[in-house]
Design a protein around this motif. Structure first.
Motif, PDB file in Angstrom:
ATOM      1  N   THR A  85      -5.391   1.627  -3.689  1.00 35.08           N
ATOM      2  CA  THR A  85      -4.606   2.644  -2.992  1.00 35.08           C
ATOM      3  C   THR A  85      -5.382   3.127  -1.773  1.00 35.08           C
ATOM      4  N   THR A  88       0.823  -1.212   0.000  1.00 33.14           N
ATOM      5  CA  THR A  88       0.000   0.000   0.000  1.00 33.14           C
ATOM      6  C   THR A  88       0.860   1.265   0.000  1.00 33.14           C
ATOM      7  N   ASP A  89       2.054   1.204   0.620  1.00 32.73           N
ATOM      8  CA  ASP A  89       2.958   2.353   0.588  1.00 32.73           C
ATOM      9  C   ASP A  89       3.437   2.630  -0.833  1.00 32.73           C
ATOM     10  N   ALA A 147       0.560   4.204  -2.753  1.00 29.32           N
ATOM     11  CA  ALA A 147       0.369   5.602  -2.354  1.00 29.32           C
ATOM     12  C   ALA A 147       1.437   6.493  -2.983  1.00 29.32           C
ATOM     13  N   ALA A 148       2.678   6.017  -3.001  1.00 29.58           N
ATOM     14  CA  ALA A 148       3.773   6.802  -3.588  1.00 29.58           C
ATOM     15  C   ALA A 148       3.603   6.925  -5.105  1.00 29.58           C
TER      16      ALA A 148
END
Length: 148
Positions: A80, A2-3, A6-7
């Motif tokens: 996301t 998920t990181d 998001a990025a």
């Protein structure tokens, strides 16, 4: 995971928008080619031979890849964190619009095969069907932007 999503969010969103624009262009243009094919194409002669090539390349080289990238990027956006709240109505109306566009895409592919076999619809019918992608687009854009 998920990181990473998001990025990459702005890049995935940009890819999604570009793919959807390409897909929509094909969804608008292919039925118009079918109108010309149904009304002016004589089997095996010009302009039918040129129309068959144009229809094939548009569907196979532009529309199919654009639809696949639209779906993949769209699903990545859904995954996301913080982007979609499924307790609201808009994700469901957007999903219905996307499923409708996908159905229309598949219907067009079937109509291409029918035209090749000499069993296509009348040009007037293709003109009428050419309005469907606009309706799906309106539902999708209003769902995402207005969030109704």
């Amino acid at each position: 995971m998920t990181d990473v999503l998001a990025a990459a969010y702005p890049w995935i969103k940009a890819l999604h928008v570009m793919a959807v624009i390409s897909w929509m262009a094909g969804l608008f243009y292919l039925p118009r080619l079918f109108v010309y094919h149904a009304e002016r194409g004589q089997s095996g002669a010009e302009p039918a031979a040129s129309l068959v090539i144009m229809e094939d390349k548009l569907l196979r080289l532009i529309m199919n890849p654009a639809m696949i990238v639209s779906w993949i990027a769209g699903l990545l956006l859904v995954l996301t964190p913080g982007i979609v709240d499924f307790s609201q109505l808009w994700p469901w109306t957007k999903a219905a619009g996307v499923l409708g566009m996908t159905w229309f895409h598949m219907w067009l592919a079937g109509q291409r095969r029918a035209l090749l076999a000499g069993h296509g619809l009348a040009g007037r019918r293709y003109r009428m069907m050419n309005e469907l992608p606009t309706l799906f687009m309106v539902v999708i854009v209003l769902s995402v932007i207005v969030k109704f």
